[in-house]
Design an enzyme around this catalytic site. Structure first.
Site, PDB file in Angstrom:
ATOM      1  CB  CYS A 354     -37.062  11.345  -0.869  1.00 59.98           C
ATOM      2  SG  CYS A 354     -35.753  10.180  -1.348  1.00 59.98           S
ATOM      3  CG  HIS A 471     -36.903   9.865   3.787  1.00 61.19           C
ATOM      4  ND1 HIS A 471     -38.093   9.883   3.083  1.00 61.19           N
ATOM      5  CD2 HIS A 471     -35.973   9.355   2.947  1.00 61.19           C
ATOM      6  CE1 HIS A 471     -37.881   9.395   1.879  1.00 61.19           C
ATOM      7  NE2 HIS A 471     -36.612   9.070   1.765  1.00 61.19           N
TER       8      HIS A 471
END
Length: 538
Positions: A354, A471
């Site tokens: 991310c 994630h």
């Protein structure tokens, strides 16, 4: 007619029962005790759901329909064996700067508020939002376990409270007060909390749980007797400290505890075969992405904050960040960026997740000041893409397949995305850089036509450097082991089978937590407080 018969008959609009867990302070164990009660009630046959009206956390959870809530409520929903929804945490605050937070309402960002603005302008309207969410949960479930925040005795916050005693009154919930004996002063913290409450609030507290006890409980009995005599309220249980529970934390402050626990269990000098360093960014988010590596027997996992801790890692992980540009500038200031470049240029492995993935590009732009006051900065320039932060946050669950080099077989993966950065590649031929093929998971659950697979992420041709917005990518057991085996092969070590099944281990941890709580808590009295039979639902 019993409650169960009343609910089943459909004749009446019976609402589910409520009970609330509050604490004498933050980090006394409210979230885990709430999860324990959720698991106990669920195993006893009651349809159970968690609820926290307002949570503050950078470690969030994406629901099946692509909405963002606090990770604790996602974890508690998992303990109940149900899909999490935004009703379980209708308001999430994500700190984004000094005295400023992004306010997420029902899973979508509303806007950034500073503390004073939020208190004066938004809290007055938030009450109706959280009450409506709670009612929907009570209409769908037999028991709703509410969790408070911090302490109910914060005098300066009580007039706008929507998460502690006022929430308990709206829910008509008996309140269990939890205190942490490990930090000392447990009796003073309990009695002091009661003294600072209004009489009607004090009356709502139905008992105490003393958490994280170490030692012989008989030596505590005189204090327990005094507490019950002094307050007129029962001690519902003394929970012994439970090491190695292995359920995720919500606060990144727990990372130092994990590090200390690892050193304690393995000795001052760890002797595992793979040394993996995680950069502990100042604004680290969704740090639980790394959790499965803690339980791989060949991995020494370290969190580092300055160049002096670098050592000789086999792989470096750049995790998520709530403020990617500011954390990237911090990497340069600390000298860690230079060390990452030297590590990669000498053939070392590195991963960005991310915000860490965004840092791997050539340029980052934030003209609207979505995350930072810095409008643009150079990235680490490992990949030919630029990142631009937009007002639209992407939150979605995904599934697909991934590989980080041409030799490894693709492994099934699933996870979730939470980001406001958009990646724009600067060259047409991206195929050599794209390690994942993913599609939205939501369409699969809604019986719609599955969305098409799309390329995602970035990887060097040899797979040693890769990044992704996904994630939970390391929660995929086969993919994680493939990556670890690639590190082993680069060191001349034999590959290992994928023996760790992280989700099975997590389910076992929920059961262990529930069994521990059931052993030491007066569950019969807790069921009495709910007005429900302890054995009647099985």
């Amino acid at each position: 007619m019993t409650y169960k018969e009343e609910r089943a008959s459909g004749i009446t609009a019976a609402l589910g029962r409520t009970i609330m867990v509050q604490g004498t302070a933050s980090d006394v164990g409210k979230s885990l005790i709430t999860a324990a009660l959720c698991r106990i009630f669920t195993k006893d046959g009651w349809r159970t759901a968690p609820f926290k009206s307002q949570n503050m956390s950078l470690n969030s959870y994406v629901t099946w329909d692509g909405k963002e809530i606090g990770r604790a409520q996602g974890m508690q929903a998992d303990a109940c064996g149900i899909l999490a929804t935004t009703d379980m945490n209708p308001i999430l605050l994500k700190p984004s700067g000094e005295m400023k937070s992004q306010v997420v309402v029902h899973g979508k960002p509303l806007r950034d508020y500073n503390a004073k603005e939020y208190r004066e302008k938004y809290l007055p309207v938030a009450g109706s939002i959280v009450q409506a969410s709670l009612r929907r949960l009570r209409e769908a479930y037999d028991i709703v376990v509410l969790e408070g925040a911090g302490s109910p005795a914060e005098i300066n916050l009580k007039d706008r409270d929507i998460v502690n005693m006022r929430m308990a009154a709206w829910a008509d919930a008996p309140v269990i007060l939890v205190a942490d004996i490990d930090r000392g002063g447990v009796f003073a913290s309990i009695v002091g909390t009661l003294e600072l409450l209004e009489p009607e609030e004090r009356d709502r507290i139905c008992g105490f749980i003393i958490n994280k006890f170490r030692g012989d409980v008989s030596l505590l009995q005189a204090g327990l007797d005094w507490l019950e005599d002094r307050t007129g309220k029962p001690v519902l249980g003394v929970l012994p400290f439970m090491p190695g529970l292995e359920l995720e934390d919500e606060d990144s402050l727990s990372l130092s505890k994990q590090q200390a626990a690892a050193l304690h269990s393995d000795g001052a000098k760890l002797q595992r075969e793979l040394d993996i360093a995680v950069i502990q960014l100042p604004r680290i988010s969704n740090f639980t992405d790394i959790d499965p590596l803690r339980f791989e027997t060949d991995v020494q996992l370290r969190y580092i904050e300055h160049a002096g801790q670098w050592g000789s890692p086999d792989a470096v992980i750049l995790p998520g960040s709530k403020n990617t540009i500011e954390d990237l500038l911090w990497l340069r200031e600390t000298g860690l960026a230079e060390l990452i470049h030297k590590h990669v240029s000498s053939g070392g492995a590195a991963v960005g997740i991310c915000g860490g993935y965004e840092m791997l590009g050539s340029k980052l732009y934030d003209p609207l000041h979505i995350e930072s006051s810095v409008e643009e900065t150079d990235g680490l320039s490992f990949f030919p893409f630029e990142v631009r932060f937009t007002e639209q946050k992407k939150t979605v669950r995904v599934e697909g397949a991934g590989q980080f080099n041409g030799d490894a077989s693709p492994a099934k993966i699933e996870g979730y995305e939470i980001h406001m950065g958009e990646v724009n590649w600067q060259q047409a031929d991206q195929s050599m850089y794209r390690p994942f093929l993913i599609r939205e998971h939501r369409s699969l659950l809604e019986d719609e036509s599955p969305s098409p697979y799309e390329a995602e992420g970035a990887s060097s041709p040899d797979g040693k450097l890769w990044g992704t917005f996904i994630h939970g990518i390391l929660h995929n057991d086969d993919f994680r082991r493939n990556w670890l085996n690639s590190l082993r092969e680069s060191k001349g070590l034999e590959s290992l089978p994928a023996e760790l099944r992280f989700q099975e281990r997590r389910e076992a941890a929920f059961d262990r937590l529930a069994e521990h709580a059931r052993r030491y808590l007066n569950t019969a009295l807790i069921y009495d407080l709910l007005g429900l039979p302890e054995e009647g639902a099985r």
